[in-house]
Design a protein around this motif. Structure first.
Motif, PDB file in Angstrom:
ATOM      1  N   SER A 208     -27.412 -58.015 -96.928  1.00  0.00           N
ATOM      2  CA  SER A 208     -27.360 -57.706 -98.287  1.00  0.00           C
ATOM      3  C   SER A 208     -28.862 -56.622 -98.198  1.00  0.00           C
ATOM      4  O   SER A 208     -29.605 -56.995 -97.338  1.00  0.00           O
ATOM      5  CB  SER A 208     -27.595 -58.874 -99.136  1.00  0.00           C
TER       6      SER A 208
ATOM      7  N   THR B 102     -38.446 -54.235-111.868  1.00  0.00           N
ATOM      8  CA  THR B 102     -37.134 -53.988-111.611  1.00  0.00           C
ATOM      9  C   THR B 102     -36.363 -54.379-110.159  1.00  0.00           C
ATOM     10  O   THR B 102     -37.096 -53.982-109.493  1.00  0.00           O
ATOM     11  CB  THR B 102     -36.819 -52.587-112.142  1.00  0.00           C
TER      12      THR B 102
ATOM     13  N   SER C 278     -31.427 -54.949-100.929  1.00  0.00           N
ATOM     14  CA  SER C 278     -31.919 -54.998-102.371  1.00  0.00           C
ATOM     15  C   SER C 278     -33.269 -54.022-102.324  1.00  0.00           C
ATOM     16  O   SER C 278     -33.950 -54.035-101.346  1.00  0.00           O
ATOM     17  CB  SER C 278     -32.265 -56.084-103.087  1.00  0.00           C
TER      18      SER C 278
ATOM     19  N   GLU D  45     -32.700 -53.894-107.732  1.00  0.00           N
ATOM     20  CA  GLU D  45     -31.575 -53.262-107.688  1.00  0.00           C
ATOM     21  C   GLU D  45     -30.986 -53.777-106.379  1.00  0.00           C
ATOM     22  O   GLU D  45     -31.614 -54.054-105.524  1.00  0.00           O
ATOM     23  CB  GLU D  45     -31.539 -52.026-107.531  1.00  0.00           C
ATOM     24  N   ASP D  46     -29.486 -54.190-106.224  1.00  0.00           N
ATOM     25  CA  ASP D  46     -28.766 -54.606-105.365  1.00  0.00           C
ATOM     26  C   ASP D  46     -28.311 -53.721-104.855  1.00  0.00           C
ATOM     27  O   ASP D  46     -27.172 -53.273-105.601  1.00  0.00           O
ATOM     28  CB  ASP D  46     -28.060 -55.868-105.630  1.00  0.00           C
ATOM     29  N   PHE D  47     -28.309 -52.898-103.648  1.00  0.00           N
ATOM     30  CA  PHE D  47     -27.562 -51.861-102.900  1.00  0.00           C
ATOM     31  C   PHE D  47     -25.974 -52.241-102.820  1.00  0.00           C
ATOM     32  O   PHE D  47     -25.255 -51.268-102.655  1.00  0.00           O
ATOM     33  CB  PHE D  47     -28.142 -51.266-101.854  1.00  0.00           C
ATOM     34  N   ASP D  48     -25.767 -53.482-102.628  1.00  0.00           N
ATOM     35  CA  ASP D  48     -24.360 -53.716-102.346  1.00  0.00           C
ATOM     36  C   ASP D  48     -23.675 -54.099-103.218  1.00  0.00           C
ATOM     37  O   ASP D  48     -22.076 -54.451-103.092  1.00  0.00           O
ATOM     38  CB  ASP D  48     -24.276 -54.996-101.316  1.00  0.00           C
ATOM     39  N   SER D  49     -24.209 -54.213-104.559  1.00  0.00           N
ATOM     40  CA  SER D  49     -23.440 -54.238-105.816  1.00  0.00           C
ATOM     41  C   SER D  49     -23.917 -53.561-106.863  1.00  0.00           C
ATOM     42  O   SER D  49     -25.123 -52.867-106.638  1.00  0.00           O
ATOM     43  CB  SER D  49     -23.295 -55.884-106.157  1.00  0.00           C
ATOM     44  N   LYS D  50     -23.517 -53.691-107.928  1.00  0.00           N
ATOM     45  CA  LYS D  50     -24.173 -52.716-109.297  1.00  0.00           C
ATOM     46  C   LYS D  50     -25.129 -53.788-110.130  1.00  0.00           C
ATOM     47  O   LYS D  50     -25.441 -53.195-111.101  1.00  0.00           O
ATOM     48  CB  LYS D  50     -23.026 -52.316-109.994  1.00  0.00           C
ATOM     49  N   SER D  51     -25.135 -54.979-109.461  1.00  0.00           N
ATOM     50  CA  SER D  51     -26.147 -55.737-110.171  1.00  0.00           C
ATOM     51  C   SER D  51     -27.524 -55.541-110.211  1.00  0.00           C
ATOM     52  O   SER D  51     -27.952 -54.846-109.162  1.00  0.00           O
ATOM     53  CB  SER D  51     -25.985 -57.389-109.539  1.00  0.00           C
ATOM     54  N   PHE D  52     -28.140 -55.866-111.150  1.00  0.00           N
ATOM     55  CA  PHE D  52     -29.634 -55.418-111.355  1.00  0.00           C
ATOM     56  C   PHE D  52     -30.223 -56.452-112.188  1.00  0.00           C
ATOM     57  O   PHE D  52     -29.885 -57.073-112.759  1.00  0.00           O
ATOM     58  CB  PHE D  52     -29.873 -53.983-111.660  1.00  0.00           C
TER      59      PHE D  52
END
Length: 480
Positions: free
Chosen positions: A105, A297, A107, A299-306
């Motif tokens: 993962s 803030t 982030s 950000e998770d690079f593997d999904s669009k979750s933040f």
């Protein structure tokens, strides 16, 4: 024939004793020019100006403690791992099998943090006041250094005069006695004097040569001191035509010194700073209130979750028990305050004593100079009388040499007394706190100790207008 020879020898001795060349060169360095050069070339002054700039920065740092502190934090994180085991899910087709799997993962997070101390028992404001007092004390200390630099230069200038004129007198004395030795040998050859008279003249010549060697050595030492103090090798020097004007009353001079001497001013500000230090130590026992906040803030690079968020915190803290350290700090600050108060009394006593001593030394030098002036006049009259009597055969060559030596010694003593008087006069100026470039009206660039302080005291940001002006000043100083 022998009488004419004797008259010629005596006349030569008279000319040697009375005529020492005083012709001035086309240009000769004055005392004011030497003081100016010493001021401009002093590494000690430059060193202490840097010390003053450092003290100015303490005010800027104390002022910055009243402002919020902004900071940021950024993280980029990659996590990975491998796991294995028997599948226990009965609904899975792989139930009961051993499986190995991995995970990765990526982030990123960013945070903006702010903190403002609202109250620290008054220590922030007191810290500014203490730093300001330290700056004022350092400024006074810089003036004391300036006085020392200028006094050393004045002493070096006058010692060069003493050494130069003494060498000229000794050289002239050696020339005259050489002529006396030749004349004594001529008179011995014709049987007018005995070998004893020749030996006496030769002994006097050896003594004169020894005195000349000592004077030349003193001149070399004076030249080295002048070079180190003034910043260049000495050339022709012009003797001061007058001495500085001084208060006639010693009591008035002492009162003036107590009011304005740099050491007194420095000690007074040190006492004030120490008194503020007691209040700062007491402030450490009071609570501290601060306001802090943050925005972050992730950000998770593997999904669009933040996730994004923030917080505001009002925090109050205070000591309960510190093992006695806070009370010890208060007692220590009081002891330091008492130390500075005691030092102020010591400095005041020293300043008053130094003024009294300087006036005594000046009075002694003036009396010595007046006495030696009288001695020179009397020795001149005596020498002329001995010379005339020797021309008539009533005096010997040795009598002329003795009279010439007494006149020479009197003149050398007068030169030293004049030098001592000048040095003593400048010592009085220094004791009064008036031996500065400004008070002496020297032709030097005016140094404003407040210029740098005014630029940095509010701790300007480097991109602000004041910050750019500060950069310009530092470049002009060659400190960028």
């Amino acid at each position: 024939m022998l009488s004419r020879m004797r008259a010629k020898v005596v006349k030569t001795a008279a000319m040697g004793a009375l005529l020492v060349s005083t012709a001035m060169p086309v240009w000769a360095e004055t005392l004011a020019e030497a003081l100016t050069s010493a001021y401009m070339n002093s590494g000690l002054l430059e060193q202490n100006r840097a010390t003053l700039r450092a003290a100015d920065e303490d005010v800027a740092q104390a002022f910055a403690a009243l402002r919020p502190v902004l900071s940021w934090q950024s993280d980029i994180q990659r996590t990975f791992g491998t796991s294995g085991g028997i599948v226990t899910d009965r609904s899975s087709a792989a139930f009961g099998q051993f499986r190995i799997g991995g995970s990765v993962s990526n982030s990123a997070s960013f945070s903006l943090l702010a903190e403002l101390v609202l109250y620290r028992g008054g220590r922030n404001k007191l810290g500014i006041d203490a730093a300001k007092e330290a700056v004022l004390a350092t400024r006074a200390g810089l003036l004391a250094i300036e006085q020392q630099v200028l006094f050393d230069a004045a002493s070096a200038f006058m010692e060069m005069r003493r050494a130069t004129e003494t060498v000229a007198l000794r050289q002239n004395n050696v020339r005259v006695i050489r002529q006396e030795v030749r004349a004594a040998r001529d008179r011995f050859d014709v049987g007018e004097v005995t070998r004893t008279d020749v030996a006496l003249a030769e002994a006097r010549l050896a003594a004169a040569q020894s005195a000349l060697a000592a004077a030349e050595g003193s001149l070399v030492l004076a030249q080295e001191e002048y070079l180190a103090t003034v910043g260049h090798k000495p050339g022709a020097l012009q003797s001061p035509r007058s001495l500085p004007k001084l208060p006639a009353s010693v009591d008035a001079a002492k009162a003036q010194a107590v009011r304005q001497h740099p050491q007194m001013i420095s000690a007074q500000h040190a006492v004030t700073a120490a008194e503020i230090g007691v209040l700062i130590a007491k402030g450490a026992t009071k609570p501290t209130v601060s306001l802090s906040g943050g925005l972050n803030t992730q950000e998770d690079f593997d999904s669009k979750s933040f996730s994004r968020g923030g917080s505001v915190t009002l925090r109050a803290t205070g000591p309960i028990y510190s093992g006695g350290a806070l009370n010890s700090a208060i007692r220590k600050s009081r002891a330091q305050r008492d130390e500075e108060r005691g030092r102020l009394h010591v400095v005041q006593a020293e300043v008053i004593q130094n003024v009294g001593n300087a006036y005594v030394q000046l009075g002694v030098a003036r009396a010595s100079r007046a006495s030696f002036e009288s001695q020179v006049r009397a020795a001149t009259v005596a020498f002329r009388g001995v010379r005339e009597e020797a021309a008539l055969g009533a005096r010997t060559t040795l009598d002329v040499l003795d009279a010439e030596q007494e006149l020479l010694d009197a003149r050398a003593s007068l030169i030293s007394a004049q030098v001592d008087e000048a040095i003593a006069a400048y010592a009085v100026l220094g004791a009064l706190g008036l031996l500065t470039a400004d008070a002496l009206h020297l032709n030097v660039p005016k140094f404003d100790p407040a210029e740098y302080y005014n630029l940095v005291r509010k701790s300007p940001a480097s991109l602000s207008k004041q910050g750019r002006e500060l950069d310009r000043v530092l470049k002009a100083l060659g400190k960028d």
